[in-house]
Design an enzyme around this catalytic site. Structure first.
Site, PDB file in Angstrom:
ATOM      1  CG  HIS A  72      -2.011   1.019   1.164  1.00  0.00           C
ATOM      2  ND1 HIS A  72      -3.346   0.734   1.368  1.00  0.00           N
ATOM      3  CD2 HIS A  72      -1.963   2.352   0.906  1.00  0.00           C
ATOM      4  CE1 HIS A  72      -4.057   1.843   1.251  1.00  0.00           C
ATOM      5  NE2 HIS A  72      -3.238   2.844   0.975  1.00  0.00           N
TER       6      HIS A  72
ATOM      7  CD  GLU B 141      -7.178   6.490   5.500  1.00  0.00           C
ATOM      8  OE1 GLU B 141      -7.740   6.483   4.386  1.00  0.00           O
ATOM      9  OE2 GLU B 141      -6.096   7.055   5.704  1.00  0.00           O
TER      10      GLU B 141
ATOM     11  CG  ASP C  22      -0.239  10.996  -5.099  1.00  0.00           C
ATOM     12  OD1 ASP C  22      -0.106   9.953  -4.409  1.00  0.00           O
ATOM     13  OD2 ASP C  22      -1.339  11.569  -5.233  1.00  0.00           O
TER      14      ASP C  22
ATOM     15  N   GLY D 229      -9.724   8.242  -2.007  1.00  0.00           N
ATOM     16  CA  GLY D 229     -10.401   9.531  -1.856  1.00  0.00           C
ATOM     17  C   GLY D 229     -11.216   9.567  -0.578  1.00  0.00           C
TER      18      GLY D 229
ATOM     19  CG  HIS E 288      -1.306   6.354  -2.121  1.00  0.00           C
ATOM     20  ND1 HIS E 288      -2.460   6.378  -2.866  1.00  0.00           N
ATOM     21  CD2 HIS E 288      -1.628   5.751  -0.961  1.00  0.00           C
ATOM     22  CE1 HIS E 288      -3.452   5.826  -2.169  1.00  0.00           C
ATOM     23  NE2 HIS E 288      -2.976   5.433  -1.003  1.00  0.00           N
TER      24      HIS E 288
ATOM     25  CG  HIS F  85      -7.975   3.666   0.292  1.00  0.00           C
ATOM     26  ND1 HIS F  85      -7.465   3.405  -0.942  1.00  0.00           N
ATOM     27  CD2 HIS F  85      -6.975   4.225   1.016  1.00  0.00           C
ATOM     28  CE1 HIS F  85      -6.191   3.800  -0.973  1.00  0.00           C
ATOM     29  NE2 HIS F  85      -5.871   4.300   0.202  1.00  0.00           N
TER      30      HIS F  85
ATOM     31  CG  ASP G  17      -1.272   5.519   3.205  1.00  0.00           C
ATOM     32  OD1 ASP G  17      -1.652   5.210   2.068  1.00  0.00           O
ATOM     33  OD2 ASP G  17      -1.975   6.170   4.002  1.00  0.00           O
TER      34      ASP G  17
HETATM   35 ZN   LIG Z   1      -3.872   4.830   0.876  1.00  0.00          ZN
END
Ligand SMILES: [Zn+2]
Length: 331
Positions: free
Chosen positions: A15, A200, A19, A170, A17, A197, A277
């Site tokens: 997991h 969370e 960006d 998102g 990302h 997701h 993450d």
């Molecule tokens: Zn995430």
């Protein structure tokens, strides 16, 4: 000493990302090319959250500058290349990098160009370092149904050729998972596996929906700890849980280590895993995450090995890669 032992273990990150995991030096260079200059200290503040991060909102602001850098083929390729290079230095052997292709379409790139640029960065890095990676494409909760479906059709062409799964990212609170049933029904028809997701920051309904939709994994899944029936379903269906400890504290998904559900999940026999993450936003690595768990929760070496093996088992990697990763763990 502990950190050395953990650093040397062969690891995975499922997991992560793109960006939120860009190398700050690359962000600096790419921004400069667009005529945007910023000094190094200020850039660091813009890219990383501080220890006293107040909220998910503050956390999400850290993605603005990286996304500006991900609007060109060169930027996408470099970001993927750097991520693998940096992960390889802590002995990550397999990484699933996720990103939302359509967030890189703001200056005219097409979905294929975007995905292929990231795949080129991965291939270049795989040739230089002992690491393998695949792409999870993210549909976004605030995007239109048409945008998400078009992206899915496009990404499906690369399944098994660099792309391994679909995700939904998102704002979970504003856009509940039940609104995306058709998207995941389409994914099933297209044989595209998916993680979502889920739970969370609190919503057990989103966790339940993801399980019912057929998600193979839950991103974070913190809320799952409140429901023993759903935990049992996850265990029986072998649904993986992608925990990301530092991020979970920074976004206030949890506020105390006593509440952190990792050990509870392991005791329930769930396929829990530990992930980063966002390596840059959270200023973390898998080594740091595991070290933190050892220091704050006293997780044992056996538990660390269990987490790493779980991670291989629930990965979207092809069976031959899984076998070789398991082999490396045993050596
Ligand atoms: Zn995430």
């Amino acid at each position: 000493m502990e950190q050395d032992w953990i650093r040397q273990l062969p690891k995975t990150d499922l997991h992560c990302h793109l960006d939120g995991s860009m190398d700050p030096n690359t962000v600096f260079t790419l921004l400069k090319e667009t005529g945007f200059t910023i000094d190094g200290d200020q850039l660091e503040k813009e890219l990383m959250v501080s220890e006293d991060c107040e909220s998910l909102e503050e956390y999400l602001k850290r993605f603005d500058l990286p996304l500006r850098c991900l609007q060109t083929e060169a930027g996408l390729k470099q970001a993927a290349f750097d991520l693998l290079k940096n992960a390889a230095t802590e002995n990550v052997k397999y990484l699933e990098v996720r990103f939302a292709p359509m967030s890189s379409a703001l200056k005219g790139l097409g979905c294929k160009q975007i995905i292929e640029s990231v795949l080129r960065g991965i291939q270049a890095a795989e040739q230089q370092w002992d690491i393998k990676a695949s792409v999870i494409v993210c549909a976004m909760r605030h995007y239109s149904k048409a945008q998400n479906e078009q992206m899915l059709y496009c990404a499906r062409e690369y399944l098994g050729e660099g792309v391994c799964a679909l995700d939904l990212a998102g704002d979970e609170g504003a856009f509940p998972t039940k609104d995306f049933r058709e998207l995941f029904q389409l994914a099933k028809r297209l044989d595209m596996p998916f993680t979502i997701h889920s739970g969370e920051c609190g919503s057990i309904l989103n966790v339940e929906e993801a399980i019912n939709l057929g998600a193979k994994r839950l991103g974070h899944g913190i809320a799952l700890s409140k429901d023993s029936n759903l935990m049992k379903q996850c265990r029986d269906k072998r649904i993986g849980i992608e925990l990301c400890p530092t991020s979970n504290f920074q976004t206030k998904a949890v506020t105390a280590w006593e509440e952190y559900p990792l050990r509870q999940f392991l005791k329930e026999g769930l396929l829990a895993t530990v992930n980063t993450d966002n390596r840059t936003v959270s200023n973390t690595t898998i080594t740091k995450e595991l070290t933190k768990l050892k220091e704050n929760m006293g997780i044992t070496e056996d538990e660390i090995r269990r987490l790493l093996i779980n991670s291989i088992e629930i990965s979207f990697a092809a069976d031959d890669i899984k076998h070789s990763l398991i082999g490396e763990m045993g050596s």
